[in-house]
Design a protein around this motif. Structure first.
Motif, short mmCIF file in Angstrom:
data_model
loop_
_atom_site.label_atom_id
_atom_site.label_comp_id
_atom_site.label_asym_id
_atom_site.label_seq_id
_atom_site.Cartn_x
_atom_site.Cartn_y
_atom_site.Cartn_z
N ALA A 157 0.84 -1.20 0.00
CA ALA A 157 0.00 0.00 0.00
C ALA A 157 0.87 1.25 0.00
N LEU A 158 1.89 1.25 0.84
CA LEU A 158 2.78 2.40 0.90
C LEU A 158 3.45 2.63 -0.44
N MET A 159 3.98 1.57 -1.04
CA MET A 159 4.62 1.70 -2.35
C MET A 159 3.67 2.29 -3.38
N ALA A 160 2.44 1.76 -3.42
CA ALA A 160 1.47 2.21 -4.42
C ALA A 160 1.08 3.66 -4.21
N LEU A 161 0.85 4.04 -2.97
CA LEU A 161 0.39 5.40 -2.68
C LEU A 161 1.50 6.42 -2.83
N VAL A 162 2.72 6.04 -2.45
CA VAL A 162 3.86 6.92 -2.67
C VAL A 162 4.06 7.16 -4.16
N ALA A 163 3.99 6.10 -4.96
CA ALA A 163 4.18 6.21 -6.40
C ALA A 163 3.07 7.03 -7.07
N SER A 164 1.93 7.15 -6.38
CA SER A 164 0.80 7.91 -6.92
C SER A 164 0.84 9.37 -6.49
N SER A 165 1.90 9.75 -5.79
CA SER A 165 1.99 11.10 -5.23
C SER A 165 3.34 11.71 -5.58
N ASP A 166 3.57 12.90 -5.03
CA ASP A 166 4.86 13.56 -5.23
C ASP A 166 5.74 13.40 -4.00
N SER A 167 5.51 12.35 -3.21
CA SER A 167 6.27 12.12 -1.99
C SER A 167 7.76 12.01 -2.27
N GLU A 168 8.56 12.51 -1.33
CA GLU A 168 10.01 12.39 -1.45
C GLU A 168 10.46 10.94 -1.35
N LEU A 169 9.57 10.05 -0.90
CA LEU A 169 9.91 8.63 -0.83
C LEU A 169 10.01 7.98 -2.21
N ASN A 170 9.65 8.71 -3.25
CA ASN A 170 9.85 8.21 -4.60
C ASN A 170 11.34 8.20 -4.97
N ALA A 171 12.14 8.98 -4.28
CA ALA A 171 13.57 9.01 -4.55
C ALA A 171 14.29 8.09 -3.56
N PRO A 172 15.28 7.34 -4.03
CA PRO A 172 15.80 7.28 -5.40
C PRO A 172 15.30 6.08 -6.20
N HIS A 173 14.40 5.26 -5.65
CA HIS A 173 14.06 3.99 -6.30
C HIS A 173 12.62 3.89 -6.77
N GLY A 175 9.03 6.03 -8.47
CA GLY A 175 8.66 6.52 -9.79
C GLY A 175 7.47 5.78 -10.38
N PRO A 176 7.05 6.18 -11.59
CA PRO A 176 5.84 5.63 -12.21
C PRO A 176 5.81 4.11 -12.34
N ASP A 177 6.96 3.49 -12.58
CA ASP A 177 6.98 2.04 -12.75
C ASP A 177 6.68 1.29 -11.45
N THR A 178 6.69 1.97 -10.32
CA THR A 178 6.41 1.31 -9.04
C THR A 178 4.96 1.50 -8.61
N ARG A 179 4.13 2.06 -9.48
CA ARG A 179 2.71 2.22 -9.18
C ARG A 179 1.93 1.05 -9.78
N PRO A 180 1.39 0.15 -8.95
CA PRO A 180 0.57 -0.93 -9.49
C PRO A 180 -0.79 -0.40 -9.94
N ILE A 181 -1.46 -1.16 -10.80
CA ILE A 181 -2.77 -0.72 -11.28
C ILE A 181 -3.86 -0.99 -10.25
#
Length: 312
Positions: A157-173, A175-181
């Motif tokens: 859930a954290l991975m999906a929601l972070v990837a759907s936002s502008d959270s700093e947790l998207n860095a460095p690993h 980004g869009p490819d880590t957002r499940p459908i």
């Protein structure tokens, strides 16, 4: 008096399996995808050589391959961020693979040796691995979902929601490819701030909540919900004393506040462990949910391809 023999315990658990309420259940049935056999490739390493710990996964692939690649699920086990293994999820992996999904069932780093966000980074790398290896294993990168239980549910859930936002947790690993459908989360601790500074939370995050409130905030999936979040299927034991069911309800309320499609399969008379041991019906409904969203994503891909090929 509690049942004392394994057979009686099993019968008691089976008797509980039909006691559930499905909130937000869809009007239409899932697409009728025929059951299929599957193959398993075990102990694939999904982390690069420089990673702090070598991490492995098992890849389940349905025998019936689909044009354009198979829909795929990232599967993540529970264990309080400190123990257990992907073996716990092998039964669910088999169920998903027999319904036509490729499944990457992963291990990840444990606390207290590795603290947040190490585990999030592991999942993000697993998602990138699926994209990088899609051609070799016939995976459809436009139809990758995520499924986890307990701490595994928290992480997907954290991975999906972070990837759907502008959270700093998207860095460095990230980004869009880590957002499940789509996301399936069972027994989810959605708001870690509500647990105070219990041992599991404290060793996962690396300290007491009063000393690091922002870390507790960042590590709570509920704080990252946006209008861009993917659909969620939540299942939870109504009598869960370890992770109270209100955690799932809070997340569902927040998803509703942002207009995000969601379903909640509330398993009555079940606690944390029994909701996992008797999760058969929940997994069936969750698989239907993933099938619907995989079919929807395939339709969307086809429409985009057609639009892109239309002469201007």
């Amino acid at each position: 008096m509690f049942p004392k023999t394994p057979l009686m315990i099993l019968m008691a658990l089976v008797g509980l399996s039909g006691c559930a309420s499905h909130h937000g259940a869809p009007d239409k049935a899932a697409p009728a995808w025929p059951d299929t056999g599957y193959d398993v490739t075990r102990n694939l390493t999904y982390t690069p050589d420089h990673w702090p710990e070598k991490l492995n996964a098992d890849l389940y692939r349905p025998s019936q391959t689909r044009a354009g690649g198979n829909p795929t699920v990232l599967l993540v086990h529970g264990g309080g961020w400190e123990r257990r293994s992907r073996e716990d999820m092998s039964g669910i992996a088999e169920d998903l693979a027999s319904r036509g999904f490729a499944v990457l069932n992963i291990d990840y780093r444990f606390a207290p040796e590795h603290t947040f966000p190490a585990q999030l980074h592991d999942l993000q790398l697993a998602m990138h691995w699926l994209h990088d290896q899609a051609g070799q294993y016939n995976l459809d990168t436009g139809r990758i979902s995520a499924f986890g239980f307990s701490s595994g549910a928290h992480l997907v859930a954290l991975m999906a929601l972070v990837a759907s936002s502008d959270s700093e947790l998207n860095a460095p690993h990230g980004g869009p490819d880590t957002r499940p459908i789509a996301v399936v989360a069972g027994g989810i601790p959605a708001d870690l701030r509500a647990f105070g500074s219990g041992k599991l939370i404290r060793q996962f995050l690396g300290g007491e909540q009063p000393d690091m409130p922002e870390v507790y905030n960042q590590a709570s999936p509920i704080t990252h919900v946006t209008d861009n979040a993917p659909p969620f299927f939540l299942f939870h034991g109504a009598m869960d004393m370890l992770v109270p069911a209100k955690q799932a309800r809070w997340l569902r309320d927040e998803l509703d506040n942002h207009g995000i499609e969601n379903e909640f399969y509330e398993m009555h008379l079940r606690g944390h462990l029994t909701s996992f041991l008797t999760s058969g019906n929940a997994v069936d409904r969750a698989t239907d949910f993933l099938l619907r969203h995989s079919a929807r994503a395939m339709t969307s891909q086809s429409a985009q391809t057609a639009a892109g090929s239309t002469p201007q």
